[in-house]
Scaffold this active site. Structure first.
Site, PDB file in Angstrom:
ATOM      1  N   HIS A   1       7.933   5.368  -6.953  1.00 57.52           N
ATOM      2  CA  HIS A   1       8.587   6.651  -7.207  1.00 57.52           C
ATOM      3  C   HIS A   1       7.636   7.815  -6.927  1.00 57.52           C
ATOM      4  CE1 HIS A   1      12.261   5.086  -9.291  1.00 57.52           C
ATOM      5  NE2 HIS A   1      11.498   4.018  -9.260  1.00 57.52           N
TER       6      HIS A   1
ATOM      7  N   ASP B   1      12.453  13.187 -10.800  1.00 54.30           N
ATOM      8  CA  ASP B   1      12.987  11.879 -10.428  1.00 54.30           C
ATOM      9  C   ASP B   1      14.377  11.722 -11.053  1.00 54.30           C
ATOM     10  OD1 ASP B   1      11.611   8.898  -9.562  1.00 54.30           O
ATOM     11  OD2 ASP B   1      13.483   8.861 -10.704  1.00 54.30           O
TER      12      ASP B   1
HETATM   13  C1  UDX Z   1       9.998   0.040  -7.015  1.00 54.83           C
HETATM   14  C2  UDX Z   1      11.185  -0.898  -6.802  1.00 54.83           C
HETATM   15  O1  UDX Z   1      10.810  -2.235  -6.891  1.00 54.83           O
HETATM   16  C3  UDX Z   1      11.885  -0.585  -5.535  1.00 54.83           C
HETATM   17  O2  UDX Z   1      12.861  -1.560  -5.253  1.00 54.83           O
HETATM   18  C4  UDX Z   1      12.486   0.764  -5.694  1.00 54.83           C
HETATM   19  O3  UDX Z   1      13.238   1.089  -4.562  1.00 54.83           O
HETATM   20  C5  UDX Z   1      11.356   1.759  -5.919  1.00 54.83           C
HETATM   21  O4  UDX Z   1      10.550   1.361  -7.022  1.00 54.83           O
HETATM   22  P1  UDX Z   1       8.007  -1.124  -5.577  1.00 54.83           P
HETATM   23  O5  UDX Z   1       8.460  -2.459  -6.029  1.00 54.83           O
HETATM   24  O6  UDX Z   1       6.624  -0.787  -5.832  1.00 54.83           O
HETATM   25  O7  UDX Z   1       8.955   0.046  -6.067  1.00 54.83           O
HETATM   26  O8  UDX Z   1       8.285  -1.147  -3.976  1.00 54.83           O
HETATM   27  P2  UDX Z   1       8.367  -0.029  -2.889  1.00 54.83           P
HETATM   28  O9  UDX Z   1       9.526   0.852  -3.108  1.00 54.83           O
HETATM   29  O10 UDX Z   1       8.318  -0.737  -1.605  1.00 54.83           O
HETATM   30  O11 UDX Z   1       7.057   0.850  -3.098  1.00 54.83           O
HETATM   31  C6  UDX Z   1       5.763   0.347  -2.966  1.00 54.83           C
HETATM   32  C7  UDX Z   1       4.875   1.402  -2.349  1.00 54.83           C
HETATM   33  O12 UDX Z   1       3.545   0.952  -2.485  1.00 54.83           O
HETATM   34  C8  UDX Z   1       5.139   1.619  -0.878  1.00 54.83           C
HETATM   35  O13 UDX Z   1       5.160   3.000  -0.609  1.00 54.83           O
HETATM   36  C9  UDX Z   1       3.970   0.955  -0.171  1.00 54.83           C
HETATM   37  O14 UDX Z   1       3.532   1.643   0.983  1.00 54.83           O
HETATM   38  C10 UDX Z   1       2.897   0.990  -1.232  1.00 54.83           C
HETATM   39  N1  UDX Z   1       2.007  -0.179  -1.101  1.00 54.83           N
HETATM   40  C11 UDX Z   1       2.451  -1.428  -1.391  1.00 54.83           C
HETATM   41  C12 UDX Z   1       0.721   0.020  -0.687  1.00 54.83           C
HETATM   42  O15 UDX Z   1       0.317   1.152  -0.396  1.00 54.83           O
HETATM   43  N2  UDX Z   1      -0.106  -1.050  -0.597  1.00 54.83           N
HETATM   44  C13 UDX Z   1       0.282  -2.318  -0.893  1.00 54.83           C
HETATM   45  O16 UDX Z   1      -0.553  -3.241  -0.786  1.00 54.83           O
HETATM   46  C14 UDX Z   1       1.613  -2.520  -1.307  1.00 54.83           C
END
Ligand code: UDX
Length: 469
Positions: A19, A122
């Site tokens: 987020h 948010d």
């Molecule tokens: C959560 C929910 O799981 C997701 O489904 C929802 O839409 C938003 O909130 P998350 O699970 O962390 O988020 O997944 P995602 O939305 O893909 O966000 C992860 C972020 O972390 C991405 O922006 C990605 O670029 C970043 N990331 C991830 C890194 O920078 N490094 C990593 O090793 C893994």
């Protein structure tokens, strides 16, 4: 005089990586268009050690204000956002209602600042609309999930869909205006996960309790990506504006072009190690694997993915968070050092933008999905929870930029399935079509954010309105 002419926004992100990233990037975009922006941080999002996040004309940076818990103990208990989300959320709301007015007041009286004119929050904080109104500010929720997922949650709010679904609905197809026909397992996981936290279910529907009263409504998607559901939503609520994808380095704007980072990470990325390793690999040869900041896969599932990667015989880069490392099979790292690199956290955008990456095995969090789409990387979707199954459905059947791994009878993606999907996406019969579609979407994403593109126009119109208000 000049003081009134420059819009000043206070941005209130949910302090979770998925987020914070879109909120930070949208903030940078707003600054680059001349607004002033102050971002609220609260543990676990720490202000200490944040390097200045540059975004604007003449080296303008994001301003920060920190909300603080009254005591260290309260902070300790409350900042466990993942451990006890409900308690964290309650504390957070209380902090905002007490401390945000003080921050807004402070900026009104600060010589070097501007009066705040808008609260960007948010969408998981619908109560922030009342806070904004009480302070005389424009209210602007940012929805960080896809328009399709928002529409599904809206249907729940309207009582048109029950969450969780009735047991006897388990096999049914679900039809909603603007959306393709969805099977049960294409819906967000909360529809069939009977152990889902009722607090989160209520929260998802509550995003729509007052959103029609907001002055501006923003969604991190772009018009041409979700054309049908976007035009359905736009007919219902003209205030909705799509401003995504909120991805640095995609903009023509030179100040943001070389920017390969969101700027505020809850984890420390192994940037140099990843970069060096990727540089040593051939074009489109590497499988990048990551499941975002929250997913906690079961041990058996981790094991299957691990051996599936090995069986694929491709070089792989796997981001396994510190807390998940113990679930890797014994000797896996030793047995695969020739082929693979496992790190606790990656600079994901930089990795996805690297020529060496040819496939992304992802949980399909909305940010990861948008990032892969925007950088043209084909996907193997292994959704874990929440909105991810719906995103996976779109990846495979609507945009056709990847495959969704099938579950076995016990709900596990087996090593054979991981191997099969990777091989199919990278070199199988459908790989050419998948690559073509990925390239097409990459171009569409760039068009949306380039000057005069649909998202850029939406952002510019908002900036104009705020400056003239
Ligand atoms: C959560 C929910 O799981 C997701 O489904 C929802 O839409 C938003 O909130 P998350 O699970 O962390 O988020 O997944 P995602 O939305 O893909 O966000 C992860 C972020 O972390 C991405 O922006 C990605 O670029 C970043 N990331 C991830 C890194 O920078 N490094 C990593 O090793 C893994």
């Amino acid at each position: 005089m000049e003081k009134q002419e420059r819009g000043h926004i206070v941005a209130l992100p949910l302090p979770a990586q998925g987020h914070v990233n879109p909120m930070i990037q949208f903030s940078k975009r707003l600054i680059s268009k001349g607004l002033k922006l102050t971002l609220i941080t609260v543990p676990p999002l720490e202000m200490d050690n944040i390097p200045p996040i540059q975004a604007g004309v003449g080296g303008e940076t994001i301003g920060f204000e920190r909300l603080s818990f009254p005591t260290k103990e309260e902070e300790g208990v409350s900042s466990d956002i993942q451990g006890n989300f409900q308690s964290y959320y309650k504390q957070f709301r209380q902090l905002v209602s007490i401390q945000l007015p003080q921050i807004v007041e402070k900026h009104k009286n600060m010589q070097a600042s501007y009066p705040v004119s808008c609260l960007l929050y948010d969408s998981h904080f619908p109560w922030a609309l009342d806070v904004a109104k009480q302070l005389g500010l424009a209210a602007a929720p940012l929805f960080t999930q896809s328009c399709a997922v928002n529409t599904i949650h809206y249907n729940v709010h309207q009582g048109l869909l029950r969450i969780p679904l009735r047991e006897d609905q388990d096999e049914a197809l679900v039809c909603m205006a603007g959306l393709p026909r969805l099977e049960i397992f294409d819906l967000p996981s909360f529809f069939y996960d009977r152990e889902a936290d009722p607090f989160i279910l209520a929260l998802l529907a509550s995003q729509f309790s007052n959103f029609a009263e907001a002055d501006f409504i923003f969604v991190n998607t772009f018009d041409s990506l979700e054309e049908q559901v976007v035009s359905w939503a736009a007919r219902q609520w003209p205030a909705i504006k799509n401003i995504g994808p909120t991805i640095p380095s995609m903009y023509l704007d030179k100040r943001l072009k070389d920017d390969k980072d969101y700027g505020l990470s809850l984890f420390k990325p192994e940037a140099d190690i990843c970069r060096k390793w990727l540089d040593s690999k051939g074009d489109a040869s590497v499988v990048y694997v990551a499941f975002g900041s929250m997913a906690t896969l079961g041990e058996e599932q981790m094991e299957e993915i691990a051996w599936g990667l090995k069986r694929s015989e491709r070089p792989f880069l796997w981001a396994v968070r510190e807390s998940e490392l113990k679930k890797l099979p014994r000797n896996f790292i030793e047995e695969t050092t020739e082929k693979g690199l496992v790190v606790p956290w990656c600079p994901q955008l930089e990795v996805l933008a690297h020529e060496a990456v040819g496939c992304f095995v992802t949980h399909c969090g909305w940010n990861s999905t948008l990032e892969a789409l925007s950088l043209g990387v084909p996907m193997v979707a292994v959704p874990y929870w929440s909105d991810q199954p719906t995103n996976a459905k779109f990846v495979m059947d609507v945009w056709r930029v990847g495959l969704r791994a099938k579950l076995n009878k016990r709900g596990i993606v087996t090593r054979e399935e991981v191997e099969l999907c990777i091989k199919e996406v990278m070199e199988g019969e459908s790989s050419l079509e998948i690559k073509r579609n990925s390239e097409k979407l990459k171009v569409m994403a760039r068009e949306a954010v380039d000057e005069g593109g649909s998202s850029d126009n939406n952002i510019q119109q908002f900036v104009n309105k705020l400056v003239c208000a």
